[in-house]
Enzyme design. Structure first.
Site, PDB file in Angstrom:
ATOM      1  CB  CYS A 130       1.051  82.169  17.575  1.00  0.00           C
ATOM      2  SG  CYS A 130      -0.354  83.120  16.982  1.00  0.00           S
ATOM      3  CG  ASP A 131      -0.357  78.791  14.090  1.00  0.00           C
ATOM      4  OD1 ASP A 131      -1.021  79.843  14.074  1.00  0.00           O
ATOM      5  OD2 ASP A 131       0.426  78.454  13.191  1.00  0.00           O
TER       6      ASP A 131
END
Lengths: 117, 471
Positions: free
Chosen positions: B399-400
């Site tokens: 995600c990040d």
């Protein structure tokens, strides 16, 4: 004093050379690199062995023995794990086409293999 | 003297030659054994130069250490590697502070020189701190301790106070003559350093673990080098220096991968405000199972068949694995999916972010274990320009590292962090557990893009179904 100077030079020179060499190690190999340097950092085994170069008291024997065990654990473990990891890296020139077990079975087999270790 | 120097130099050259071979996996394998040879040489040199007492004891404990080390090394699984490596940093620390302790307290010999004594004291502190810090790191990585950061009240004040006390004790110890009081002071010093290591390590968690483990790599090497100065052994100094260099580089690479300074990771200053209340999805160990069951096959048949359809049409595909993939144990499925796509004539590449795993390079090893063709693994800088010409980016448990907010906004904890530009691909398929943000707590705008297909659920299952749809 010259001894201290020489030691600092050794540290500085090897650190710099190591830095230049290691900076070019690809990311792919960072985990094996760290694992191998772990084994190298266990050169404290030399220090541990040198404790036994002169007469030792019982307490020194115990501490020295403990230092030898932990250091050599790192040496042996570090090099062997690194080799195991690197052995898994494979290049395939052609895509593999082979019969694979049905997914469920395959996963169960993989799982049990992992649990067994 | 001169021959001694040349012999030492030869060992050091062999060691560096080993490290120099770390360019490709086969080369690294040779390099690993070259370094082992250097270490064996160092051992032989020491045994040749000094007559050891208590030979039976030394032989027996050495054999014991080799057996334990080899036994553990053969059994450890690749997902356990970060915990194992952290544990080994700790073992290195133990050996270092024990050697330093015995050198300092030994009475039967000529006194240490001032430089040797200072080095031994520093080696004792760094070794003990590395030991306890590594055990905490190992516990977190093995999921035996809570993985999220633990912040004590006045955490930085405690750290500073401990460091000051240790400094004072160290100076006191330096002026004490050998005797029982020195033993007591040094023991307190060891305990205090161990406490410092624990307080230092508990605050670091989750996605910051790669920084901690790399840093401990460097301190383990430093402790060894300090021991080398204490006993006046050049080989020890040289080996310790290479390890310290390696740890420093990896620490730097990890910090750069997150666009964070070392100080901000270790002191918590500029702490991520959003991170604290969030239960970060990327570091929760096993909720995968229950959520996957909640997703009924009929309910998300649409995103899966949509993904299959897109993949059938695609020519160029880039897969982005994240730590979530490892948590779902989906690396096998992901690699098989890649192989299936290659069979269908697509161009498939894997893009791995520097901080994707729990230690530097961890993701590569997991994929290698799943028998990926390592020629398909690409680093961020080598592949980022290709996303614009890519038909589909498949994100698995990340995600990040693909969050466009990092480059588009300046007010998030991940702003400035280099990301994989998945959002530039024509289509994006996200195979994450759920829609919650990653460790940073920053919502990912990519999920809202029209070109994004969201496939929530256990990646092992969702990827498996996509693969099934393609065959």
């Amino acid at each position: 004093m010259t001894d201290v100077f020489l030691m600092l030079v050794v540290f500085g020179a090897v650190f710099a050379l190591g830095y230049l060499l290691i900076r070019r190690v690809p990311q792919m190999l960072h985990t094996p690199l760290m694992s191998m340097t772990n084994a190298i950092s266990a050169v404290t085994i030399l220090g541990a062995l040198l404790l036994f170069a002169v007469e030792t008291t019982p307490v020194e024997k115990v501490l020295g023995a403990l230092a030898i065990v932990t250091a050599i654990f790192n040496v042996a473990g570090g090099f062997v794990i690194t080799d195991r990891m690197l052995a898994m890296f494979r290049r395939k020139d052609t895509p593999r086409v082979e019969f694979r077990q049905p997914q469920g079975l395959e996963r169960a087999a993989a799982r049990s293999g992992k649990d067994g270790t | 003297m001169l021959t001694g120097l040349l012999v030492d130099l030869a060992v050091i050259v062999v060691l560096l030659a080993g490290i120099a071979q770390f360019r490709t996996p086969p080369g690294a394998r040779r390099g690993n054994w070259t370094a082992a040879l250097a270490l064996a040489g160092a051992l032989a040199v020491v045994l040749y130069r000094h007559r050891l007492q208590d030979v039976p004891l030394v032989v027996v404990v050495s054999a014991l250490g080799v057996l334990i080390g080899a036994w553990v090394a053969v059994r450890v699984t690749m997902i356990q590697i970060p915990a194992m490596v952290a544990f080994q940093h700790g073992a290195g620390g133990v050996a270092a502070f024990l050697v330093a302790y015995v050198e300092l307290t030994r009475s039967g010999r000529e006194p240490l020189t001032a430089a040797a004594e200072i080095a031994a004291l520093l080696g004792l502190i760094v070794g003990a701190g590395t030991f306890s810090g590594s055990l905490v790191a190992s516990g977190k990585l093995a999921n035996r301790l809570r993985q999220t950061p633990t912040v004590l009240p006045g955490h930085n004040a405690i750290l500073v106070a401990l460091a000051v006390v240790l400094g004072a004790l160290g100076i006191w110890a330096a002026f004490l003559g050998a005797g029982i009081s020195l033993c007591v002071v040094l023991t307190i010093l060891i305990v205090g350093s161990a406490a410092l290591g624990i307080v230092f390590a508990v605050r670091i968690g989750g996605a910051d673990m790669p920084v901690l483990i790399s840093f401990l790599n460097a301190t383990a090497g430093l402790a060894a080098a300090l021991c080398g100065v204490a006993i006046g052994n050049r080989l020890l100094i040289a080996c310790g220096a290479t390890v310290a260099a390696s740890g420093s580089i990896l620490t730097h690479v990890m910090c750069r991968g997150m666009n964070r300074g070392l100080a901000s990771v270790f002191t918590g200053i500029k702490a991520r405000p959003a991170a604290a209340p969030m239960a970060p999805s990327s570091i929760r160990p096993d909720p995968a199972a229950d959520v996957a069951e909640a997703v009924s096959p009929a309910g998300d048949a649409d995103p899966i068949s949509r993904s299959v359809e897109l993949l059938r049409e695609a020519r160029r595909v880039i897969v982005i694995p994240g730590y979530g993939m490892a948590l779902a144990d989906a690396q096998e499925e992901v690699v098989r999916l890649g192989e299936r796509l290659v069979e269908l004539g697509k161009e498939v590449k894997f893009a791995v972010h520097p901080v994707a795993g729990r230690m530097p390079g961890h993701m590569h090893v997991l994929l290698a274990e799943a028998e990926v063709d390592y020629g398909r693994l690409y680093e961020l800088k080598d592949i980022n320009h290709e996303f614009a010409e890519t038909d589909i980016a498949i994100i698995v448990g990340a995600c990040d590292v693909v969050n466009p907010a990092a480059t588009e906004r300046s007010d998030t904890p991940i702003s400035g962090m280099p990301i994989l530009k998945a959002h530039e691909a024509r289509h994006v398929v996200v195979c994450n557990l759920d829609e919650r943000p990653g460790y940073s707590g920053v919502a990912n705008p990519l999920y809202g893009y029209a070109k994004t297909v969201l496939v929530w659920g256990d990646a092992q299952e969702t990827i498996g179904r996509i693969r099934a749809g393609l065959s």
